[in-house]
Design a protein around this motif. Structure first.
Motif, PDB file in Angstrom:
ATOM      1  N   LYS A   1       0.837  -1.201   0.000  1.00 25.16           N
ATOM      2  CA  LYS A   1       0.000   0.000   0.000  1.00 25.16           C
ATOM      3  C   LYS A   1       0.870   1.248   0.000  1.00 25.16           C
TER       4      LYS A   1
ATOM      5  N   LYS B   1       5.726   5.338 -16.251  1.00 21.86           N
ATOM      6  CA  LYS B   1       5.972   3.978 -15.745  1.00 21.86           C
ATOM      7  C   LYS B   1       5.558   3.853 -14.291  1.00 21.86           C
ATOM      8  N   ALA B   2       5.833   4.894 -13.511  1.00 19.72           N
ATOM      9  CA  ALA B   2       5.465   4.864 -12.096  1.00 19.72           C
ATOM     10  C   ALA B   2       3.956   4.748 -11.947  1.00 19.72           C
TER      11      ALA B   2
ATOM     12  N   GLN C   1      11.938  18.957  -5.654  1.00 21.93           N
ATOM     13  CA  GLN C   1      12.237  19.458  -6.989  1.00 21.93           C
ATOM     14  C   GLN C   1      12.024  18.388  -8.036  1.00 21.93           C
ATOM     15  N   PHE C   2      12.456  17.189  -7.738  1.00 25.94           N
ATOM     16  CA  PHE C   2      12.227  16.082  -8.670  1.00 25.94           C
ATOM     17  C   PHE C   2      10.759  15.934  -8.986  1.00 25.94           C
TER      18      PHE C   2
ATOM     19  N   LEU D   1       0.292  -2.202  -8.403  1.00 27.40           N
ATOM     20  CA  LEU D   1       0.555  -2.410  -6.984  1.00 27.40           C
ATOM     21  C   LEU D   1      -0.685  -2.153  -6.137  1.00 27.40           C
ATOM     22  N   LYS D   2      -1.514  -1.211  -6.572  1.00 25.50           N
ATOM     23  CA  LYS D   2      -2.757  -0.948  -5.850  1.00 25.50           C
ATOM     24  C   LYS D   2      -3.636  -2.180  -5.845  1.00 25.50           C
TER      25      LYS D   2
ATOM     26  N   SER E   1       2.212   1.688 -10.168  1.00 21.82           N
ATOM     27  CA  SER E   1       1.431   1.907  -8.951  1.00 21.82           C
ATOM     28  C   SER E   1       0.004   1.407  -9.121  1.00 21.82           C
TER      29      SER E   1
ATOM     30  N   VAL F   1       9.816  -4.594  -9.346  1.00 22.81           N
ATOM     31  CA  VAL F   1       8.909  -3.660 -10.016  1.00 22.81           C
ATOM     32  C   VAL F   1       9.623  -2.990 -11.182  1.00 22.81           C
TER      33      VAL F   1
ATOM     34  N   CYS G   1      12.167   5.180  -6.096  1.00 23.05           N
ATOM     35  CA  CYS G   1      13.058   4.918  -7.229  1.00 23.05           C
ATOM     36  C   CYS G   1      14.237   5.867  -7.200  1.00 23.05           C
ATOM     37  N   ILE G   2      13.965   7.104  -6.893  1.00 22.59           N
ATOM     38  CA  ILE G   2      15.027   8.102  -6.828  1.00 22.59           C
ATOM     39  C   ILE G   2      15.968   7.777  -5.680  1.00 22.59           C
TER      40      ILE G   2
ATOM     41  N   PHE H   1       8.477  -3.110 -15.111  1.00 22.96           N
ATOM     42  CA  PHE H   1       7.944  -1.916 -15.774  1.00 22.96           C
ATOM     43  C   PHE H   1       8.970  -1.062 -16.504  1.00 22.96           C
TER      44      PHE H   1
ATOM     45  N   VAL I   1      11.737  -0.918 -21.472  1.00 19.23           N
ATOM     46  CA  VAL I   1      12.065   0.360 -22.101  1.00 19.23           C
ATOM     47  C   VAL I   1      13.525   0.372 -22.514  1.00 19.23           C
TER      48      VAL I   1
ATOM     49  N   SER J   1       2.259   1.629  -3.475  1.00 25.05           N
ATOM     50  CA  SER J   1       1.340   1.759  -4.599  1.00 25.05           C
ATOM     51  C   SER J   1       0.765   3.152  -4.734  1.00 25.05           C
ATOM     52  N   HIS J   2       1.647   4.089  -4.878  1.00 28.52           N
ATOM     53  CA  HIS J   2       1.234   5.484  -5.046  1.00 28.52           C
ATOM     54  C   HIS J   2       2.261   6.120  -5.959  1.00 28.52           C
ATOM     55  N   GLU J   3       1.777   6.717  -7.021  1.00 28.86           N
ATOM     56  CA  GLU J   3       2.682   7.218  -8.051  1.00 28.86           C
ATOM     57  C   GLU J   3       3.856   7.994  -7.462  1.00 28.86           C
TER      58      GLU J   3
ATOM     59  N   SER K   1      -2.136  -4.624  -3.398  1.00 30.37           N
ATOM     60  CA  SER K   1      -1.966  -4.224  -2.007  1.00 30.37           C
ATOM     61  C   SER K   1      -3.261  -4.304  -1.215  1.00 30.37           C
TER      62      SER K   1
ATOM     63  N   ILE L   1       6.559 -10.222  -9.710  1.00 36.88           N
ATOM     64  CA  ILE L   1       6.327  -9.346  -8.554  1.00 36.88           C
ATOM     65  C   ILE L   1       5.928 -10.190  -7.352  1.00 36.88           C
TER      66      ILE L   1
ATOM     67  N   LYS M   1      14.964  19.011 -11.694  1.00 36.84           N
ATOM     68  CA  LYS M   1      13.821  18.790 -12.567  1.00 36.84           C
ATOM     69  C   LYS M   1      14.218  19.011 -14.029  1.00 36.84           C
TER      70      LYS M   1
ATOM     71  N   LEU N   1       6.198   5.937  -5.145  1.00 34.62           N
ATOM     72  CA  LEU N   1       7.015   4.998  -5.913  1.00 34.62           C
ATOM     73  C   LEU N   1       8.168   5.737  -6.581  1.00 34.62           C
ATOM     74  N   LEU N   2       7.881   6.915  -7.120  1.00 34.87           N
ATOM     75  CA  LEU N   2       8.936   7.731  -7.733  1.00 34.87           C
ATOM     76  C   LEU N   2       9.980   8.096  -6.689  1.00 34.87           C
TER      77      LEU N   2
ATOM     78  N   GLY O   1       8.283  17.957  -8.285  1.00 36.76           N
ATOM     79  CA  GLY O   1       7.510  19.151  -8.593  1.00 36.76           C
ATOM     80  C   GLY O   1       6.246  19.226  -7.771  1.00 36.76           C
TER      81      GLY O   1
END
Lengths: 116, 116
Positions: free
Chosen positions: A30, B21-22, A56-57, B29-30, B26, A103, A42-43, A107, A111, A33-35, B33, B99, B7, A38-39, A59
DNA sequence: AGCACATATACGAATTTAATGATATAAAGC
DNA sequence: GCTTTATATCATTAAATTCGTATATGTGCT
């Protein structure tokens, strides 16, 4: 009258444990599972970052990011380190990294492959 | 005035893709979860099962299970096959399995190891 | 056609989650 | 001690999710 066969065969002890594990796992998922979260992860998988850098990443507003970080902290997906005024976040453990890698493989790898 | 450095350095194209992708990830994942849905998937990872079997495993009402299955179908985590009156569910693809395996490794393997 | 079984869908109520704006705390430098 | 910068927390509202119950659909049987 349908028999609850499978339920009994499984044995409550084993089933109980399975259910317990499923709850733990779903709690973690849970958080994942949130955009934005998750970002963030990843960062952070790359290297530790300060809150400002993360803002800043993404925004997004400071309070929003901070709230999401709080959530990740609560669920023990990240840890922090303070250096003067700034606070640095990083992944909390290898478990998080494992899930995150899976993940990513699903995903994001396609690419990369396409690009070669 | 703080500069949104990172950014811009990232380049919108790459960042855009990362965000895209995120979101995909997500979304998946939702679906994962959720305690019951995760259990459903774990059971299906073993082999395909009918809705009735799944009901018995979880000890939940038919309509509840069916609702969760509908959600999993929508998010393309499972597929179905009909044989007469009964409908059999199974994992939709290898991505889901990947996953799921990672989640299993993190949350369930330690249990097994402890038992040996 | 009519019935029973297996499964799916609809919908409102209750709960959870997210975004926003405002305010608070903590450290650093003057 | 005051100001600035970095981060955290709180309160409110908006939106999404879940749950329960009722109802519908599809299939096979007689």
């Amino acid at each position: 009258m349908p028999l609850p066969k499978l339920k009994e065969i499984e044995g409550s002890a084993e089933l109980e444990q399975m259910i317990e594990k499923a709850r733990e796992a779903s709690d973690m998922l849970k958080a994942l599972s949130h955009e934005s979260r998750l970002l963030l992860l990843c960062i952070l998988a790359e290297s530790e970052k300060s809150v400002t850098e993360l803002e800043q990443f993404l925004g997004e507003r400071q309070s929003t990011v901070s709230q999401q970080l709080a959530r990740l902290r609560l669920d023990r997906l990240v840890t922090t380190r303070r250096d003067g005024k700034t606070i640095y976040y990083s992944l909390a453990n290898e478990d998080v990294r494992k899930i995150l890698t899976a993940v990513y493989d699903v995903f994001c790898e396609p690419v990369r492959r396409r690009r070669r």
